[in-house]
Design an enzyme around this catalytic site. Structure first.
Site, PDB file in Angstrom:
ATOM      1  N   HIS A 174      13.243  15.162 -11.637  1.00 46.95           N
ATOM      2  CA  HIS A 174      13.571  16.562 -11.898  1.00 46.95           C
ATOM      3  C   HIS A 174      13.848  16.818 -13.375  1.00 46.95           C
ATOM      4  O   HIS A 174      13.684  17.954 -13.839  1.00 46.95           O
ATOM      5  CB  HIS A 174      14.758  16.987 -11.039  1.00 46.95           C
ATOM      6  CG  HIS A 174      14.401  17.225  -9.611  1.00 46.95           C
ATOM      7  ND1 HIS A 174      15.020  18.181  -8.825  1.00 46.95           N
ATOM      8  CD2 HIS A 174      13.470  16.639  -8.811  1.00 46.95           C
ATOM      9  CE1 HIS A 174      14.484  18.168  -7.617  1.00 46.95           C
ATOM     10  NE2 HIS A 174      13.559  17.220  -7.584  1.00 46.95           N
ATOM     11  N   HIS A 231       8.345   9.553  -2.279  1.00 48.25           N
ATOM     12  CA  HIS A 231       8.939   9.682  -0.958  1.00 48.25           C
ATOM     13  C   HIS A 231       8.895   8.377  -0.171  1.00 48.25           C
ATOM     14  O   HIS A 231       9.185   8.371   1.030  1.00 48.25           O
ATOM     15  CB  HIS A 231       8.259  10.817  -0.195  1.00 48.25           C
ATOM     16  CG  HIS A 231       8.576  12.165  -0.753  1.00 48.25           C
ATOM     17  ND1 HIS A 231       8.078  13.337  -0.240  1.00 48.25           N
ATOM     18  CD2 HIS A 231       9.357  12.533  -1.809  1.00 48.25           C
ATOM     19  CE1 HIS A 231       8.530  14.359  -0.952  1.00 48.25           C
ATOM     20  NE2 HIS A 231       9.304  13.892  -1.915  1.00 48.25           N
TER      21      HIS A 231
END
Length: 737
Positions: free
Chosen positions: A90, A260
């Site tokens: 992020h 993920h």
């Protein structure tokens, strides 16, 4: 009296100019990241400090932190790896290709608005977990570098080998106000009513230069567009947002599937249990936000996204489980404990471990955006290939992760540290190393004379040098004159450059280069990149001298020429300017006026307001408009470096009126006779209209202002010509930008 009702009769409070005049041109973005906000010494050299770091010791401390679970924010599965990967992702993921802003390079995740975005919930805890390590190593490691390195070490500690790591991201000390995050007044899950022209999730186009589907998100809504659990529609949003972060389909699949493979999402209950974000929290929160009253508020009770998904049975180890489960199961829509849309495997055994209770197991679950990798045909093809070829998957993820976390660092000359990979990558905009002796002062003098004797009008050399150097962007450190990519596709074909002056000046300079390089017996050469800049410098110097000012325009050789094969055409195409007010170029503005684009461009070039003013006035005097027009050329002596632009702009004997309803072009007439004197664009007239810019223009337009103007123009010109010279130690260019 409640806090929100507190009086605002303090310095800086009350109704401000922007409240009275919301459309007023603001110059604040040209005054950021200066010594006034930086607590470090003026001579602090971050790259040198980083190189003095005990790098291996730092990495060992980070690795130990991964499994040192803290009671105040317990680690999922006893390992903080997933949290730190998300933090690094992020931090870097705000980058976008159109303006080079965002990204990890300044450590902006620490400041508003990013520190309080809904998508960054709980990353305040990740940074607090890092504080003891940051405190230990001090200024030898910036927050910007530490956040990315923590992500790399997290990957290593979970069995994955990253492609490499470079330090060199110097911290900034205030929120970057230059980034346009969108025009919305609300955050996700709303916050997209301005960036999209319509609500049709299958046809809508995202506003440039944005790269996120909502205000407050890094990428897209994980539940699907506007919360619609449609994997195919989600794929459309993913392709746009990842593409605008410089990722192709293969890199996108690798990042999603690879990222993920670790950790989990958090949605133990509704976000209604959470307190305000960090910027709205009370003083007692000490910069932490989203404090939850649900259960313990952390661990098994943590609330972040509202989604509750653990993707694999090995959330703290690298594996291909994500891809295996993606294709092995049929998926049905369900709800998280917080009520968010997510998917669960049909008829599957409970094989997924619980993050805190070893006696519990869960069925495999996925996000809508995960299923996009299965149901979008292009993504599916790549994902199946990765599943069948785990080595390709690992290599693709390693490379995509490195690109994600280093995309805004600019050329390899900025890379520092022991883990810099040796492989040169096309997205790094490679330029060959200098492989010949450089020209000396005597050579430079003779080359200048050859340039001035070439028969080409010197304004064309000014235009060419500016066109090459002004592609630089302070955000991602791309562009600039080094590489001479002005002669290559796509830059040579941009409308702003595809003009007769470029072809004529390049032809003359290539002839001079060939003559000089072919005549040497001492192996000395001059690159076309150097010659382009030298020609501009010689032209400025000559124009000043003929106007009565004996100046020497600095020039430092050492640039090299890139090849077309070393130039990613698609990547560079995103850098084509929408406007360049310095040479009076503008396509039709959308919701901004030409003068706003000028300030935007000046900020990319790391210019101050006086530098911007001097450059515009000088380029007009030098007759350097992109199309050869006379707009803003307020002088009877075009091609001479004078202060005539300012003198005539400020002349009260001239009245101005727009030529049509668009208000883009103006005519200036003699106040007394009404006869036409000048034409001007909005960019030209703003230096007489805007109070702050007029104040600067008055300095340069005064009877004693020309000498200072010439001096300031030369200094600003030299700065722009060298913005990309990361191989040089520069005192005139802010190192912290």
């Amino acid at each position: 009296m409640g806090e929100s009702k507190c009086p605002v009769n303090f310095a800086g409070g009350g109704t401000r100019n922007k409240d009275w005049w919301p459309d007023q041109l603001r110059l604040n973005i040209l005054r950021q990241h200066t010594s006034a906000s930086n607590p470090l010494d003026a001579d602090f050299d971050y790259a040198a400090a980083f190189n003095s770091l005990d790098y291996n010791a730092l990495k060992k401390d980070l690795e130990a932190l991964m499994t040192d679970s803290q009671d105040w924010w317990p680690a999922d599965f006893g390992h903080y790896g997933g949290l730190f990967i998300r933090m690094a992702w992020h931090s870097a993921g705000t980058y976008r290709v159109f303006d080079g802003r965002g990204g990890a390079g300044q450590g902006q995740q620490r400041f508003a608005p990013l520190n309080s975005w809904p998508d960054n919930a709980s990353l305040d805890k990740a940074r607090r977990l890092l504080w003891p390590i940051k405190q230990k190593y001090g200024n030898k490691i910036s927050w910007a570098d530490l956040m990315i390195l923590a992500g790399n070490v997290a990957l290593e500690s979970m069995g994955f080998k990253p492609f490499g790591f470079s330090g060199g991201r110097a911290d900034t000390w205030e929120a970057d106000e230059s980034v346009y995050w969108g025009g919305e007044k609300t955050w996700f899950p709303k916050g997209n009513d301005v960036r999209y022209p319509n609500d049709d999730i299958y046809t809508r186009d995202l506003e440039n230069p944005l790269a996120a589907s909502h205000m407050g998100l890094i990428y897209v809504n994980p539940e699907g567009p506007n919360g619609n659990p449609d994997p195919k529609a989600a794929a459309r949003d993913i392709r746009v947002t990842f593409g605008r972060m410089a990722m192709n389909d293969e890199e996108t699949v690798a990042l999603i599937a690879g990222g993920h493979s670790f950790g989990k999402t958090h949605g133990a209950s509704s976000g209604d249990h959470c307190g305000p974000e960090p910027e709205a929290a009370g003083l007692e929160a000490q910069g932490l936000g989203w404090q939850s009253k649900y259960g313990s508020g952390s661990g098994r009770d943590a609330i972040t996204s509202g989604l509750e998904v653990t993707w694999t049975k090995t959330p703290t180890r690298w594996s291909t489980n994500f891809l295996e489960y993606l294709f092995a199961f049929d998926w049905e829509l369900t709800k998280s404990p917080a009520g968010a849309n997510q998917w669960v495997a049909k008829n599957a055994d409970a094989i997924i471990p619980d993050a805190f209770d070893p006696s519990k197991k869960h069925k495999p679950q996925m996000l809508t955006t995960d299923l996009a990798l299965r149901y979008d045909p292009a993504y599916e093809k790549i994902a199946r290939r990765f599943l069948e070829n785990p080595d390709q998957f690992a290599d693709a993820f390693a490379r995509a992760w490195f690109k994600l976390t280093h995309r805004d660092m600019g050329p390899r000359a900025r890379y520092v540290g022991p883990e810099v990979p040796s492989e040169v990558l096309i997205w790094q905009d490679p330029i060959p190393a200098v492989n010949h002796p450089l020209v000396d002062a005597s050579d430079i003098a003779s080359l200048k004379q050859a340039i001035l004797n070439s028969g080409v009008d010197r304004s064309k050399f000014v235009s060419t040098a500016w066109a090459a150097a002004s592609t630089f962007r302070g955000g991602d450190k791309r562009g600039g004159a080094n590489g001479a990519r002005i002669r290559l596709a796509p830059q040579r074909d941009w409308e702003v450059n595809n003009q007769p002056w470029l072809k004529e000046s390049l032809a003359a300079l290539e002839k001079i280069q060939s003559s000089f390089n072919g005549s040497r017996s001492d192996r000395k050469k001059i690159s076309l990149a150097d010659l382009i800049v030298l020609a501009g410098c010689a032209a400025v110097e000559s124009a000043a001298q003929e106007a009565g000012h004996a100046v020497s325009v600095p020039f430092t050789p050492g640039r090299m020429d890139a090849s077309q094969e070393e130039t990613d055409v698609e990547s560079f195409s995103h850098m084509e300017p929408v406007a360049d007010g310095f040479r009076n170029y503008s396509t039709a503005p959308t919701r901004r006026r030409a003068e706003h684009y000028l300030v935007d461009k000046a900020q990319m070039l790391t210019l101050s307001a006086p530098e911007m003013t001097a450059l515009v006035g000088g380029l007009r005097a030098l007759n350097a408009n992109y199309d050869g027009s006379a707009h803003g050329v307020f002088t009877s002596r075009p091609g001479y470096l004078t202060n005539d632009f300012f003198v005539n702009l400020l002349d009260m004997g001239t009245t101005w009126k727009p030529t049509d309803a668009s208000g883009e072009l103006y005519e200036g007439a003699d106040r007394r006779t009404g006869s036409k004197k000048w034409t001007a664009t909005r960019v030209d007239l703003v230096f007489g209209s805007h109070a702050e810019l007029r104040a600067i223009a008055e300095v340069y337009g005064s009877s004693d202002g020309e000498r200072k103007f010439v001096k300031d123009f030369v200094a600003a010109w030299n700065k722009v010509m060298n913005l990309d010279r990361f191989d040089l130690k520069r005192e005139n260019v802010p190192a912290r930008l």
